[in-house]
Enzyme design. Sequence first.
Site, PDB file in Angstrom:
ATOM      1  N   LYS A 124       0.340  -0.684   0.223  1.00 62.17           N
ATOM      2  CA  LYS A 124       0.069   0.079  -0.018  1.00 62.17           C
ATOM      3  C   LYS A 124       0.771   1.081  -0.117  1.00 62.17           C
ATOM      4  CE  LYS A 124      -4.398   1.191  -0.087  1.00 62.17           C
ATOM      5  NZ  LYS A 124      -5.589   0.184  -0.545  1.00 62.17           N
ATOM      6  N   ASP A 164      -7.267   4.233  -4.366  1.00 63.07           N
ATOM      7  CA  ASP A 164      -7.657   4.190  -3.319  1.00 63.07           C
ATOM      8  C   ASP A 164      -8.602   5.276  -2.563  1.00 63.07           C
ATOM      9  OD1 ASP A 164      -8.060   2.282  -0.778  1.00 63.07           O
ATOM     10  OD2 ASP A 164      -7.604   4.610  -0.028  1.00 63.07           O
TER      11      ASP A 164
HETATM   12  P1  NDP Z   1     -12.924   7.576  -2.872  1.00 61.40           P
HETATM   13  O1  NDP Z   1     -12.149   8.473  -2.508  1.00 61.40           O
HETATM   14  O2  NDP Z   1     -13.309   7.792  -3.941  1.00 61.40           O
HETATM   15  O3  NDP Z   1     -13.912   7.478  -1.673  1.00 61.40           O
HETATM   16  C1  NDP Z   1     -14.366   8.254  -0.581  1.00 61.40           C
HETATM   17  C2  NDP Z   1     -15.252   8.316   0.603  1.00 61.40           C
HETATM   18  O4  NDP Z   1     -15.256   8.083   1.798  1.00 61.40           O
HETATM   19  C3  NDP Z   1     -15.104   9.858  -0.048  1.00 61.40           C
HETATM   20  O5  NDP Z   1     -16.233  10.621  -0.247  1.00 61.40           O
HETATM   21  C4  NDP Z   1     -14.217  10.695   1.652  1.00 61.40           C
HETATM   22  O6  NDP Z   1     -14.871  11.716   1.542  1.00 61.40           O
HETATM   23  C5  NDP Z   1     -15.331   9.768   2.037  1.00 61.40           C
HETATM   24  N1  NDP Z   1     -14.910  10.102   3.958  1.00 61.40           N
HETATM   25  C6  NDP Z   1     -13.775  10.415   3.952  1.00 61.40           C
HETATM   26  N2  NDP Z   1     -14.030   9.967   4.890  1.00 61.40           N
HETATM   27  C7  NDP Z   1     -15.135   9.548   5.805  1.00 61.40           C
HETATM   28  C8  NDP Z   1     -15.669   9.843   6.726  1.00 61.40           C
HETATM   29  N3  NDP Z   1     -15.536  10.490   8.255  1.00 61.40           N
HETATM   30  N4  NDP Z   1     -17.458   9.925   7.174  1.00 61.40           N
HETATM   31  C9  NDP Z   1     -17.877   9.716   5.483  1.00 61.40           C
HETATM   32  N5  NDP Z   1     -17.352   9.643   4.404  1.00 61.40           N
HETATM   33  C10 NDP Z   1     -15.594   9.953   4.157  1.00 61.40           C
HETATM   34  O7  NDP Z   1     -12.584   6.122  -2.175  1.00 61.40           O
HETATM   35  P2  NDP Z   1     -13.028   4.573  -2.368  1.00 61.40           P
HETATM   36  O8  NDP Z   1     -14.182   4.955  -2.693  1.00 61.40           O
HETATM   37  O9  NDP Z   1     -11.859   4.292  -3.737  1.00 61.40           O
HETATM   38  O10 NDP Z   1     -12.936   4.167  -0.654  1.00 61.40           O
HETATM   39  C11 NDP Z   1     -13.457   4.544   0.328  1.00 61.40           C
HETATM   40  C12 NDP Z   1     -12.860   3.052   1.183  1.00 61.40           C
HETATM   41  O11 NDP Z   1     -13.174   1.140   0.920  1.00 61.40           O
HETATM   42  C13 NDP Z   1     -11.805   3.157   1.712  1.00 61.40           C
HETATM   43  O12 NDP Z   1     -12.050   2.702   3.136  1.00 61.40           O
HETATM   44  C14 NDP Z   1     -10.719   2.189   0.949  1.00 61.40           C
HETATM   45  O13 NDP Z   1      -9.806   1.739   1.693  1.00 61.40           O
HETATM   46  C15 NDP Z   1     -11.856   1.209   0.515  1.00 61.40           C
HETATM   47  N6  NDP Z   1     -11.546   0.038  -0.634  1.00 61.40           N
HETATM   48  C16 NDP Z   1     -10.963   0.999  -2.043  1.00 61.40           C
HETATM   49  C17 NDP Z   1     -11.008   0.133  -3.057  1.00 61.40           C
HETATM   50  C18 NDP Z   1     -11.137   0.634  -4.671  1.00 61.40           C
HETATM   51  O14 NDP Z   1     -10.910   0.094  -5.459  1.00 61.40           O
HETATM   52  N7  NDP Z   1     -11.291   2.259  -4.302  1.00 61.40           N
HETATM   53  C19 NDP Z   1     -10.661  -1.864  -3.003  1.00 61.40           C
HETATM   54  C20 NDP Z   1     -11.397  -1.892  -1.581  1.00 61.40           C
HETATM   55  C21 NDP Z   1     -11.039  -0.882  -1.023  1.00 61.40           C
HETATM   56  P3  NDP Z   1     -13.231  12.381   1.181  1.00 61.40           P
HETATM   57  O15 NDP Z   1     -11.843  12.069   0.757  1.00 61.40           O
HETATM   58  O16 NDP Z   1     -13.688  13.730   0.757  1.00 61.40           O
HETATM   59  O17 NDP Z   1     -12.806  13.437   2.952  1.00 61.40           O
HETATM   60  O1  2IT Z   2      -8.118  -1.446  -0.653  1.00 64.26           O
HETATM   61  C1  2IT Z   2      -8.103  -2.609  -2.347  1.00 64.26           C
HETATM   62  O2  2IT Z   2      -8.125  -3.505  -1.755  1.00 64.26           O
HETATM   63  C2  2IT Z   2      -7.937  -1.133  -2.683  1.00 64.26           C
HETATM   64  N1  2IT Z   2      -7.727   0.106  -3.191  1.00 64.26           N
HETATM   65  C3  2IT Z   2      -7.718  -1.446  -4.760  1.00 64.26           C
HETATM   66  C4  2IT Z   2      -6.009  -1.969  -4.754  1.00 64.26           C
HETATM   67  C5  2IT Z   2      -5.742  -3.003  -5.958  1.00 64.26           C
HETATM   68  O3  2IT Z   2      -4.768  -2.881  -6.225  1.00 64.26           O
HETATM   69  O4  2IT Z   2      -6.850  -2.962  -6.472  1.00 64.26           O
END
Ligand code: NDP
Ligand code: 2IT
Length: 445
Positions: A124, A164
């Site tokens: 990461k 992420d």
């Molecule tokens: P994004 O940046 O697309 O979205 C994250 C969202 O959550 C943003 O809208 C962010 O707002 C918001 N957010 C942050 N802090 C808070 C909070 N305290 N309360 C409510 N909303 C909040 O990220 P992802 O959707 O990609 O990621 C979301 C989660 O999923 C993370 O934990 C990430 O590690 C996990 N994840 C992502 C993957 C991927 O493929 N993208 C794969 C697997 C897991 P802001 O940033 O403006 O604070």
């Molecule tokens: O938390 C996760 O699994 C991710 N943000 C996606 C990682 C990836 O390599 O696609």
Amino acid sequence: MNLEKIMSDLEKKHPGELEYLQAVREVLESLEEVLLQNPQFEAKGIIERIVEPDRTLIFKVPWVDDNGQVQVNIGYRVQFNNAIGPYKGGLRFHPSVNLSILKFLGFEQIFKNSLTSLPMGGGKGGSDFDTKGKSDGEVMRFCQAYMLELWRLIGPETDVPAGDIGVGGREIGYLFGMYKKLTLEHVGVLTGKGLNWGGSLVRPEATGFGAVYFVQEMLATKGEKVEGKTFAISGFGNVAWGAVSKINELGGKVLTISGPDGYIHDPDGVSGEKIEYMRELRASNQDIVKPYADKYPGATYYAGKRPWEVKCDVAMPCATQNELNKQDAENLMANGCWLVAEGANMPCTPEAIEVFKDHKILFAPGKAVNAGGVSTSGLEMSQNTLKLSWTREEVDQRLHQIMRNIHESCVRYGTQDDGHIDYVKGANIAGFLKVANAMMDQGVV
Ligand code: NDP
Ligand code: 2IT
């Protein structure tokens, strides 16, 4: 294994790294039985080795903003474990990023990637850079400056980063452009690429889609379906968007989304054009969901609150770590919620998980539920290696099958004597065994 001794040694070595220590404890608690049955792991120091990253790289990222001012951010890449494949895992750009958060994410990624059955190790990275309020040019210059250091450490057979929080298609594009310029190589060194230059269909929606496929399997253990169920979702980013889309497609109703400013309760359901609007909101980099309630008067905005007070069948926290605490869990239970699936990484606190355990509801951890994102990254790597692009249907089918297999692994290793499925235990044991056995084969390195 003496869990408390291992934890207290780790706390001494890494004081204050709370998220990392939290993630390690959760995994080790699940492994006690397996370690008793497999004394060879202790003899070869597998636990002591798996909890420490292979290496951690920290570097400064200087760049120039639109006013000509020099800015300095901190860049990181944690290469945690490559026993079963090249390091693989996302990059997070968010002001809250620190070493503890990236170590917890990298550690979780080892087991998640192992569960996918694809050959990917865990890693990461990221930076405390805040994309919010930055111009496109500033984001580009930051990404270029970050890659100026990172390129030496990564490669398609070495370490393959992805997105992420705060890192989506735009950032991956700028990072890839600079990598290509520095190395003269157009290779699959990042995933989440654009479709015209090596990306895979379905990758943007894969985490949310995969999470809902997993929820379908959980529901099926009780003879239930997504259709007709109500969902509370947090976040409004990439993962939330994919999940909301798939839930609608399958006939479920999404009652909430949220941002750091508060949450939206939409009793009519977040559906149709509202899903696209949610995407626009996120893309605007405004960090707020409030405008949704202004645009759709049927919906109500609750400032500074979280969605876990709404009555629902299923809760899916999809925003960030430790966003659902004990009180939230108790509220969900009091309102009759009976299934919680983590879309984000470690969104439920250990105390919240205790509440779910006490109530014997179906609860599944992020490393299983959200593995669809990295799985589809793995499928993107396969397509890059083959120099082929699969159709949308082919990628989606493979993703769906992977999520079914992950569910099966959780059931195999997590089913208790009374038939209750402990998904946390199941995911941790299944993910661990494959990596531990690979480490055994490869000697002490
Ligand atoms: P994004 O940046 O697309 O979205 C994250 C969202 O959550 C943003 O809208 C962010 O707002 C918001 N957010 C942050 N802090 C808070 C909070 N305290 N309360 C409510 N909303 C909040 O990220 P992802 O959707 O990609 O990621 C979301 C989660 O999923 C993370 O934990 C990430 O590690 C996990 N994840 C992502 C993957 C991927 O493929 N993208 C794969 C697997 C897991 P802001 O940033 O403006 O604070
Ligand atoms: O938390 C996760 O699994 C991710 N943000 C996606 C990682 C990836 O390599 O696609």
